[in-house]
Design a protein around this motif. Structure first.
Motif, short mmCIF file in Angstrom:
data_model
loop_
_atom_site.label_atom_id
_atom_site.label_comp_id
_atom_site.label_asym_id
_atom_site.label_seq_id
_atom_site.Cartn_x
_atom_site.Cartn_y
_atom_site.Cartn_z
N VAL A 39 -35.90 25.99 -1.81
CA VAL A 39 -36.30 27.01 -2.79
C VAL A 39 -35.13 27.97 -3.04
O VAL A 39 -34.80 28.29 -4.19
N GLY A 40 -34.47 28.39 -1.95
CA GLY A 40 -33.34 29.32 -2.09
C GLY A 40 -32.25 28.73 -2.96
O GLY A 40 -31.68 29.43 -3.83
N LEU A 41 -31.92 27.47 -2.74
CA LEU A 41 -30.86 26.83 -3.53
C LEU A 41 -31.26 26.72 -4.99
O LEU A 41 -30.44 26.90 -5.89
N ALA A 45 -30.58 35.59 0.52
CA ALA A 45 -31.51 35.93 1.60
C ALA A 45 -32.42 34.73 1.92
O ALA A 45 -32.61 34.39 3.09
N ILE A 46 -32.96 34.08 0.88
CA ILE A 46 -33.86 32.94 1.14
C ILE A 46 -33.09 31.81 1.81
O ILE A 46 -33.57 31.20 2.76
N GLY A 105 -29.15 36.78 -7.40
CA GLY A 105 -28.13 36.22 -6.52
C GLY A 105 -28.38 36.61 -5.07
O GLY A 105 -28.37 35.76 -4.17
N ARG A 106 -28.65 37.90 -4.85
CA ARG A 106 -28.86 38.35 -3.48
C ARG A 106 -30.15 37.78 -2.91
O ARG A 106 -30.23 37.45 -1.73
N LEU A 107 -31.16 37.66 -3.78
CA LEU A 107 -32.42 37.06 -3.34
C LEU A 107 -32.17 35.63 -2.86
O LEU A 107 -32.63 35.22 -1.79
N ALA A 128 -23.45 36.05 5.53
CA ALA A 128 -24.25 34.92 6.04
C ALA A 128 -23.33 33.86 6.64
O ALA A 128 -23.61 33.30 7.70
N PHE A 129 -22.22 33.63 5.98
CA PHE A 129 -21.26 32.64 6.49
C PHE A 129 -20.80 33.01 7.88
O PHE A 129 -20.79 32.16 8.78
#
Lengths: 582, 366
Positions: free
Chosen positions: A490-492, A442-443, A437-439, A370-371
């Motif tokens: 939400v992701g954080l 992704a969010i 963690g992976r979820l 992602a980075f």
């Protein structure tokens, strides 16, 4: 031989699990043992808690900003003071994020924990100075919070004069806060420079250092050289406000553009204080989770230094529209482009590292991917702003907002999260839920893009930044952005929950859960008080040939060929051939 | 339905998502071209890089413990190539950007000069011979040079449709120029009359956002302040109108030259209230903004910051317009710019007369 078995005829080296009393978290107890600790790992953990709180606070402010902008006339704040509230909100969001979170996040939180361990040292060079820098950080934070609860602050995080010398909000408290935080930053930088220069164990040459250490070292150079300029500038600003000495305020024959030069002479290098450590984290993450030697080690190491040095020469690109002379403007534009080359080199190197690797899509790897995606967008859109003619249109619009959020949030924050997930088992000795963690990664990825991609369009269509209300034609894009920000939030939150639940419910972490070859994976998780039970053997930090997966115990271990130290039978006193002669 | 109609329908639908605002100056073409060129170059680099990133992430995914297929540590030729090739593109961007910038910087000889004054939070454009107005009116296809100053903090004049921006730094003059290429349409008289009537009935100042044309019936381009300048930064907006002919522009200027004969002072005062930036800070409905409301102000005793009480009479109002920082009403900041030299005696008289109509005390004295 199937993947993941330990070859015959080799010896496994693994420090195992720490016993209850021999790790840094449990070797002494009580609040005082934390408050007065000189252990770099505990200081790192305290920083981690501190910067996370600062981030959560500033992140909530960001959500309020986005919610307010859901409607053209402003949704949250109404009435006569609405604009003032909004202005204080974005100022505090920017100032807290920059001074209390992004600048100290990776160097102070992860760096404090990791630099000595990666180096194979027992602690940093000046443990007391280290503790002092943490308390300076706390004091600086107090000043910021104090400014909020007195009369607020509405200057923007840049404190541009003459607005900052004339507004009646708490400019002095906030600049004092930034001044104190500057010292915290200088002390940390100084400590790392001395530590890396003098405390490398035998065998740890410069080119055997993990790239995270190179990044930390370059960052420290900037911290030590640039931060004093900010300190002096802020003191001048306070003097200007209280005594009207006439440096920045035209009413007293000062020049406001002088302030901008001073300010950006620190704050542009500071952008590299924010992003260079992120480069270091990503280099290590990509290599470890691809189980492959980093591609072009020297190019990456040198490009960190190049960025640190060139970063000092480009501050003027913040002032292309301020009315500098054409020659100055053009020189700054040219210099700005030179910084993009070493940054681009790193992206190519990371992707080349993945080529023909053995990739595990773990949570840290997801953040690293992602980075690369987000930072590349951030970097490429910097070209529109470095080009003079297009900058005339885009300067001070949402395009700039989107660009620096891609670099600082998409870059630094994502790298910080990747780093936290990567070293979490080492720091706390617990494994977290990989799915969770992976979820969260992704969010965060989707939410982030939804928040900031529309802002590029907003900017090129002419939406100025720092507007509390706006023309209705921009509403669609602002609404997309706000929805994205909620998703990002939400992701954080998911990431935070995953990490915190691991502390309670997580499985015990082995010494080396990912298969890294750097020294921090050679001690137990969490590390003992002095980091290593025995002096570590320094090797190539990116040599994965001896790191094997031990499927039975679910851990990576280092192996080495079984060597016979001494023959099992003691030979005769007289050699056989000598006997034959008789 | 014809195919072209279908496309125009798509165009209408996609308009709110378009990349750029309308292109209306000689700079916008160069600028948009350069922007697009940089963007396409970026895409050409970005797409393969990202394809490689995601392709590698999937293709080289291995079970735990599997060894990497290769462990190459470096390849100098490859690394030099990917350092040097992008540099050529960067040099291209820099050179084209700098050339276009120099064009934007140097105003051609004989450009019409217009003086602009920026203040918290509004604009005053000086059309010469005592005509001041917040709207920027220009002539089609004529280069115009703005000579800009600020009375308080840094502002920045930004016209997205012209792709032009320049900071206005107090203590110095900053200049910018452009040549507008698109004239502002005039709306029909009925539309204008309806909008004027509506505004009058509501007793509000003119809403550019609602009507999308000026009180004189011209369509306009937005002009923003782009440098953060305090409380009402986001309301420091005005409009740009481009006239097709000099006659039209002159007629417009003439309309605002002074109080026309036959117009009573109070009515003219209302015009000044809208045109000269009063409306930004002083409400008419009693609500508190940056400055005290004008509703019922005339003749009312006001408490000052110093504690004394002063009656808001003709002299106090006059003094407040010319020397606004001298006697400040308690609860407000001394942020109003001075209008000394910008308003004639008749203008001030008209404003005072207008204020009288807003107050019961004032109306009684009439």
């Amino acid at each position: 031989m199937s993947a993941g078995s330990i070859p015959k005829g080799s010896v496994v080296r693994d420090p195992g699990y720490p016993t209850a009393s021999e790790n840094y978290l449990t070797n002494s107890k009580g609040v005082l043992s934390w408050i007065f600790t000189l252990d770099h790992k505990r200081i790192g953990v305290m920083y981690l808690v501190g910067v996370t709180c600062a981030f959560a606070f500033a992140g909530l402010l960001a959500l309020l900003i986005r919610l307010h902008l859901f409607q053209p006339d402003g949704m949250i704040f109404k009435g006569a003071e609405a604009n003032n509230y909004y202005n204080q909100l974005f100022t505090l969001h920017g100032a807290v994020m920059v001074f209390l979170f992004i600048i100290p996040s990776i160097p102070a939180a992860l760096g404090n924990f990791l630099v000595p361990v990666m180096l194979g040292a027992k602690d940093v060079a000046f443990p007391r100075l280290n503790l002092c820098s943490f308390y300076l950080w706390c004091a600086g934070a107090m000043f910021f919070i104090g400014a909020l609860f007195s009369t607020g602050l509405d200057t923007g995080w840049t404190f541009y004069t003459p607005y900052s010398t004339t507004t009646d909000t708490s400019v002095i408290a906030a600049t004092m806060g930034a001044f104190i935080l500057g010292f915290s930053s200088i002390f940390t930088g100084l400590n790392f420079i001395v530590t890396i220069n003098t405390m490398r164990p035998p065998g740890m040459t410069w080119f055997r250092m993990p790239l995270f250490l190179w990044a930390t070292y370059s960052t420290s150079i900037i911290q030590v050289l640039a931060t004093p300029v900010l300190g002096i500038t802020l003191l001048l600003l306070i003097a200007e406000r209280t005594m009207h000495i006439g440096i920045f305020d035209p009413e007293f024959n000062g020049d406001p553009v002088t302030y901008q030069h001073f300010f950006w002479f620190y704050s542009h290098p500071a952008v590299y204080i924010m992003i260079l450590p992120a480069f270091g984290v990503i280099s290590d993450l990509i290599s470890v989770h691809s189980h492959k030697r980093i591609f072009g080690y020297r190019f990456i190491a040198y490009s960190s230094i190049a960025i640190a040095l060139l970063g000092f020469l480009v501050w003027g690109h913040h002032m292309f529209t301020a009315g500098m002379s054409p020659m100055t403007t053009i020189i700054f534009s040219a210099l700005t482009f030179t910084v993009s080359v070493p940054s681009a080199i790193k992206v190519f190197n990371w992707i080349a590292t993945m080529y023909k690797g053995s990739i595990s899509l773990t949570t840290p790897m997801c953040f690293a991917i992602a980075f690369i995606f987000l930072f590349t967008i951030g970097g490429l859109t910097g070209l529109h702003l470095g080009t003079l003619a297009t900058d005339m249109h885009l300067h001070d619009t949402y395009f700039v907002v989107a660009h620096f959020h891609y670099v600082m949030v998409g870059g630094t924050l994502i790298a910080f999260l990747g780093g936290v997930f990567h070293w979490w088992p080492k720091m706390f000795g617990k494994l977290y839920s990989e799915f969770g963690g992976r979820l969260s990664a992704a969010i965060i990825f989707v939410g982030f893009n939804l928040t900031f991609l529309p802002q590029f369009v907003l900017g090129s269509r002419g939406m100025p930044r720092r507007y509390a209300t706006y023309d209705p034609e921009f509403a669609y894009l602002h609404q997309m952005s706000t929805i994205g920000a909620l998703l990002l939030g939400v992701g954080l939150l998911v990431a935070l929950v995953v990490l915190l639940t691991s502390l309670v419910k997580g499985k015990k972490a082995p010494a080396n859960p990912w298969g890294g070859a750097t020294l921090e994976w050679h001690c137990t998780s969490p590390p003992p008080f002095y980091n290593f039970e025995h002096a570590p053997v320094v090797g190539d930090p990116y040599d994965f040939s001896n790191v094997e997966w031990d499927g039975a115990n679910e851990r990576y271990v280092s192996t080495e060929p079984e060597r016979k130290i001494a023959p099992s039978e003691i030979p005769d006193a007289v050699p056989a051939h000598a006997k034959d002669g008789h | 339905m014809k195919l072209t109609n279908a496309f125009s329908l798509v165009g209408d639908y996609a308009e709110p998502y378009a990349w750029f605002p309308e292109s209306a100056s000689t700079f916008s073409e160069t600028n948009d071209w350069l922007y697009n060129w940089i963007t396409y170059t970026c895409v050409v680099f970005f797409v393969p890089i990202m394809c490689a990133l995601f392709y590698f992430a999937v293709k080289y995914r291995k079970p735990k413990g599997a060894k990497a297929e290769s462990n190459v540590s470096h390849n100098t030729v490859l690394e030099l190539t990917w350092s040097i090739v992008p540099s050529f593109f960067l040099v291209g961007m820099f050179v084209m950007g700098a050339r276009a910038y120099l064009d934007m910087r140097d105003a051609p000889e004989g450009a019409n000069e217009v003086n602009v004054q920026a203040f918290k939070w509004g604009w005053t454009i000086d059309y010469g011979s005592g005509v001041f107005h917040p709207e920027l009116h220009l002539l089609l296809d004529e280069p115009v040079k703005l000579s800009m100053r600020s009375t308080d903090v840094i502002h920045s004049l930004y016209i997205p449709a012209f792709r032009a921006k320049k900071d206005i730094v107090p203590g110095r003059y900053n200049f910018m120029w452009f040549k507008p290429t698109v004239a502002s349409e005039k709306v029909s008289d009925e539309e204008l009359a309806a909008a004027t009537k509506q505004t009058k009935e509501r007793g509000e100042s003119w809403s550019y956002d609602d009507h999308q044309f000026t009180p004189d019936g011209y369509r306009f381009f937005d002009l923003y302040c782009a440098e953060y300048c305090g409380t009402n930064h986001s309301e420091m907006q005005t409009v740009v109108v481009v006239h097709e002919t000099l006659e039209d522009l002159n007629a417009w200027i003439k309309k605002y030259s002074a109080r026309p004969t036959g117009v009573d002072p109070a009515t003219y005062g209302a015009t000044l209230y809208n045109n000269r930036g009063c409306a930004g800070c002083h409400s008419l409905d009693g609500s508190k903004r940056v400055g005290p409301s004008f509703q019922g102000l005339y003749g009312r005793p006001e408490e000052m910051v110093t504690g004394e009480s002063i009656k808001a009479d003709e002299n106090y109002i006059r003094e407040s317009i010319l020397y606004p920082k001298e006697k400040v009403v308690a609860g407000y900041q001394p942020v109003m710019p001075s209008y000394k030299g910008q308003l004639s005696d008749d203008d001030i008289y008209s404003i005072v007369e207008y204020l009288k109509t807003l107050s019961t005390t004032g109306a009684a004295t009439k």
